[in-house]
Design a protein around this motif. Structure first.
Motif, PDB file in Angstrom:
ATOM      1  N   TYR A 235       0.838  -1.200   0.000  1.00 24.10           N
ATOM      2  CA  TYR A 235       0.000   0.000   0.000  1.00 24.10           C
ATOM      3  C   TYR A 235       0.875   1.252   0.000  1.00 24.10           C
ATOM      4  CZ  TYR A 235      -3.276   3.592   1.444  1.00 24.10           C
ATOM      5  OH  TYR A 235      -4.020   4.743   1.502  1.00 24.10           O
ATOM      6  N   THR A 236       1.932   1.242   0.811  1.00 19.77           N
ATOM      7  CA  THR A 236       2.852   2.377   0.868  1.00 19.77           C
ATOM      8  C   THR A 236       3.517   2.588  -0.489  1.00 19.77           C
ATOM      9  OG1 THR A 236       3.265   2.003   3.203  1.00 19.77           O
ATOM     10  CG2 THR A 236       4.903   3.322   2.017  1.00 19.77           C
ATOM     11  N   MET A 237       3.943   1.501  -1.124  1.00 22.03           N
ATOM     12  CA  MET A 237       4.567   1.630  -2.442  1.00 22.03           C
ATOM     13  C   MET A 237       3.562   2.180  -3.444  1.00 22.03           C
ATOM     14  SD  MET A 237       6.898  -1.856  -2.457  1.00 22.03           S
ATOM     15  CE  MET A 237       6.612  -2.118  -4.152  1.00 22.03           C
ATOM     16  N   TRP A 238       2.292   1.714  -3.407  1.00 22.18           N
ATOM     17  CA  TRP A 238       1.256   2.196  -4.311  1.00 22.18           C
ATOM     18  C   TRP A 238       1.017   3.683  -4.099  1.00 22.18           C
ATOM     19  CZ3 TRP A 238      -3.521   4.370  -3.334  1.00 22.18           C
ATOM     20  CH2 TRP A 238      -4.328   4.555  -4.455  1.00 22.18           C
ATOM     21  N   CYS A 239       0.954   4.115  -2.833  1.00 26.68           N
ATOM     22  CA  CYS A 239       0.750   5.537  -2.535  1.00 26.68           C
ATOM     23  C   CYS A 239       1.904   6.376  -3.072  1.00 26.68           C
ATOM     24  CB  CYS A 239       0.608   5.769  -1.029  1.00 26.68           C
ATOM     25  SG  CYS A 239      -0.979   5.232  -0.375  1.00 26.68           S
ATOM     26  N   ASN A 240       3.123   5.889  -2.892  1.00 19.83           N
ATOM     27  CA  ASN A 240       4.283   6.632  -3.376  1.00 19.83           C
ATOM     28  C   ASN A 240       4.248   6.768  -4.889  1.00 19.83           C
ATOM     29  OD1 ASN A 240       5.288   7.030  -0.825  1.00 19.83           O
ATOM     30  ND2 ASN A 240       6.681   5.289  -0.911  1.00 19.83           N
ATOM     31  N   VAL A 241       3.898   5.700  -5.589  1.00 19.39           N
ATOM     32  CA  VAL A 241       3.814   5.761  -7.053  1.00 19.39           C
ATOM     33  C   VAL A 241       2.693   6.706  -7.442  1.00 19.39           C
ATOM     34  CG1 VAL A 241       3.222   4.450  -9.126  1.00 19.39           C
ATOM     35  CG2 VAL A 241       4.858   3.518  -7.484  1.00 19.39           C
ATOM     36  N   SER A 242       1.542   6.568  -6.793  1.00 21.66           N
ATOM     37  CA  SER A 242       0.395   7.416  -7.110  1.00 21.66           C
ATOM     38  C   SER A 242       0.723   8.884  -6.857  1.00 21.66           C
ATOM     39  CB  SER A 242      -0.805   6.980  -6.271  1.00 21.66           C
ATOM     40  OG  SER A 242      -1.907   7.789  -6.537  1.00 21.66           O
ATOM     41  N   MET A 243       1.332   9.194  -5.727  1.00 19.01           N
ATOM     42  CA  MET A 243       1.678  10.575  -5.408  1.00 19.01           C
ATOM     43  C   MET A 243       2.751  11.097  -6.350  1.00 19.01           C
ATOM     44  SD  MET A 243      -0.333  11.864  -3.295  1.00 19.01           S
ATOM     45  CE  MET A 243       0.495  13.369  -2.857  1.00 19.01           C
ATOM     46  N   ASP A 244       3.702  10.238  -6.731  1.00 17.84           N
ATOM     47  CA  ASP A 244       4.728  10.687  -7.670  1.00 17.84           C
ATOM     48  C   ASP A 244       4.084  11.081  -8.992  1.00 17.84           C
ATOM     49  OD1 ASP A 244       7.458   8.479  -6.682  1.00 17.84           O
ATOM     50  OD2 ASP A 244       6.720  10.359  -5.841  1.00 17.84           O
ATOM     51  N   GLN A 245       3.096  10.311  -9.453  1.00 12.27           N
ATOM     52  CA  GLN A 245       2.404  10.652 -10.690  1.00 12.27           C
ATOM     53  C   GLN A 245       1.637  11.957 -10.518  1.00 12.27           C
ATOM     54  OE1 GLN A 245       0.103   7.100 -11.263  1.00 12.27           O
ATOM     55  NE2 GLN A 245       1.709   6.077 -12.418  1.00 12.27           N
ATOM     56  N   LEU A 246       0.963  12.107  -9.388  1.00 15.59           N
ATOM     57  CA  LEU A 246       0.222  13.339  -9.115  1.00 15.59           C
ATOM     58  C   LEU A 246       1.180  14.525  -9.049  1.00 15.59           C
ATOM     59  CD1 LEU A 246      -2.464  14.728  -8.445  1.00 15.59           C
ATOM     60  CD2 LEU A 246      -2.042  14.162  -6.046  1.00 15.59           C
ATOM     61  N   THR A 247       2.309  14.339  -8.395  1.00 12.76           N
ATOM     62  CA  THR A 247       3.312  15.405  -8.304  1.00 12.76           C
ATOM     63  C   THR A 247       3.820  15.786  -9.684  1.00 12.76           C
ATOM     64  OG1 THR A 247       3.963  14.678  -6.105  1.00 12.76           O
ATOM     65  CG2 THR A 247       5.555  16.034  -7.308  1.00 12.76           C
ATOM     66  N   ASP A 248       4.084  14.784 -10.516  1.00 11.76           N
ATOM     67  CA  ASP A 248       4.559  15.060 -11.877  1.00 11.76           C
ATOM     68  C   ASP A 248       3.529  15.866 -12.667  1.00 11.76           C
ATOM     69  OD1 ASP A 248       6.926  13.733 -11.419  1.00 11.76           O
ATOM     70  OD2 ASP A 248       6.348  11.905 -12.491  1.00 11.76           O
ATOM     71  N   VAL A 249       2.258  15.486 -12.548  1.00 22.03           N
ATOM     72  CA  VAL A 249       1.212  16.189 -13.292  1.00 22.03           C
ATOM     73  C   VAL A 249       1.036  17.604 -12.752  1.00 22.03           C
ATOM     74  CG1 VAL A 249      -1.232  16.195 -13.928  1.00 22.03           C
ATOM     75  CG2 VAL A 249       0.052  14.050 -13.953  1.00 22.03           C
ATOM     76  N   LEU A 250       1.022  17.753 -11.423  1.00 18.66           N
ATOM     77  CA  LEU A 250       0.886  19.094 -10.842  1.00 18.66           C
ATOM     78  C   LEU A 250       2.061  19.986 -11.228  1.00 18.66           C
ATOM     79  CD1 LEU A 250      -0.512  18.181  -7.316  1.00 18.66           C
ATOM     80  CD2 LEU A 250      -1.723  19.402  -9.132  1.00 18.66           C
ATOM     81  N   THR A 251       3.248  19.411 -11.241  1.00 16.92           N
ATOM     82  CA  THR A 251       4.433  20.172 -11.666  1.00 16.92           C
ATOM     83  C   THR A 251       4.282  20.579 -13.124  1.00 16.92           C
ATOM     84  OG1 THR A 251       5.839  18.995 -10.093  1.00 16.92           O
ATOM     85  CG2 THR A 251       6.943  20.077 -11.941  1.00 16.92           C
ATOM     86  N   ALA A 252       3.806  19.660 -13.944  1.00 12.74           N
ATOM     87  CA  ALA A 252       3.664  19.939 -15.375  1.00 12.74           C
ATOM     88  C   ALA A 252       2.659  21.053 -15.638  1.00 12.74           C
ATOM     89  CB  ALA A 252       3.257  18.669 -16.121  1.00 12.74           C
ATOM     90  N   ILE A 253       1.556  21.073 -14.915  1.00 19.30           N
ATOM     91  CA  ILE A 253       0.530  22.082 -15.194  1.00 19.30           C
ATOM     92  C   ILE A 253       0.764  23.377 -14.419  1.00 19.30           C
ATOM     93  CG2 ILE A 253      -1.186  20.359 -15.840  1.00 19.30           C
ATOM     94  CD1 ILE A 253      -2.535  20.773 -13.129  1.00 19.30           C
ATOM     95  N   ALA A 254       1.820  23.425 -13.631  1.00 15.83           N
ATOM     96  CA  ALA A 254       2.098  24.616 -12.829  1.00 15.83           C
ATOM     97  C   ALA A 254       2.586  25.792 -13.678  1.00 15.83           C
ATOM     98  CB  ALA A 254       3.136  24.301 -11.749  1.00 15.83           C
ATOM     99  N   HIS A 255       3.162  25.526 -14.814  1.00 15.51           N
ATOM    100  CA  HIS A 255       3.753  26.592 -15.628  1.00 15.51           C
ATOM    101  C   HIS A 255       2.767  27.041 -16.708  1.00 15.51           C
ATOM    102  CE1 HIS A 255       6.561  28.731 -18.226  1.00 15.51           C
ATOM    103  NE2 HIS A 255       7.376  28.751 -17.178  1.00 15.51           N
ATOM    104  N   PRO A 256       2.595  28.348 -16.883  1.00 17.52           N
ATOM    105  CA  PRO A 256       1.631  28.849 -17.880  1.00 17.52           C
ATOM    106  C   PRO A 256       1.936  28.397 -19.311  1.00 17.52           C
ATOM    107  CG  PRO A 256       2.598  30.678 -16.627  1.00 17.52           C
ATOM    108  CD  PRO A 256       3.213  29.421 -16.127  1.00 17.52           C
ATOM    109  N   SER A 257       3.198  28.265 -19.653  1.00 10.26           N
ATOM    110  CA  SER A 257       3.535  27.818 -21.021  1.00 10.26           C
ATOM    111  C   SER A 257       3.077  26.385 -21.239  1.00 10.26           C
ATOM    112  CB  SER A 257       5.040  27.918 -21.272  1.00 10.26           C
ATOM    113  OG  SER A 257       5.445  29.263 -21.243  1.00 10.26           O
TER     114      SER A 257
END
Length: 128
Positions: A14-36
């Motif tokens: 479960y911990t590994m799944w959460c880490n993978v899930s959060m890493d994906q969420l972090t990647d997407v949030l980082t990607a959409i953070a920039h206006p360009s």
């Protein structure tokens, strides 16, 4: 050798799944953070485009657009498809569903808080 309990094994997975899930969420949030990058997503929402079509509206070096595209690709938001000599870039919007679900959790939180605030306001009005 000690055999791990079922509970420990499940907790680890479960911990590994959460880490993978959060890493994906972090990647997407980082990607959409920039206006360009949001502008690129907006352009690609209208359909696939070649690199130069994506880069055209930006007053920046092509290298900067390449970096934006790599970040979007890492987040799973775009894919590249070769057609002859051309490479077309397309939007893959599914990862945005994870962002929407995450935001929705906080929307419910704030709606509950606002409902309590509204009720307190009404109660104070009735007392006056």
């Amino acid at each position: 050798m000690e055999v791990p309990s079922c509970k420990n094994v499940l907790a680890r997975h479960y911990t590994m799944w959460c880490n993978v899930s959060m890493d994906q969420l972090t990647d997407v949030l980082t990607a959409i953070a920039h206006p360009s990058r949001r502008a690129i997503i907006g352009r690609l929402s209208k359909g696939p485009a070649r690199f130069l079509e994506i880069a055209a509206p930006f007053n920046t070096a092509l290298n900067a657009v390449t970096k934006h595209l790599k970040l979007l690709e890492r987040a799973g938001l775009i894919e590249r498809r070769r057609q002859g000599r051309e490479v077309y870039i397309s939007l893959k919007a599914d990862p945005l569903k994870n962002v929407a679900a995450w935001v929705h959790e906080y929307e419910r939180f704030w709606n509950e808080r606002l409902d309590v605030f509204e009720q307190n306001f009404k109660d104070n009005e009735e007392k006056q």
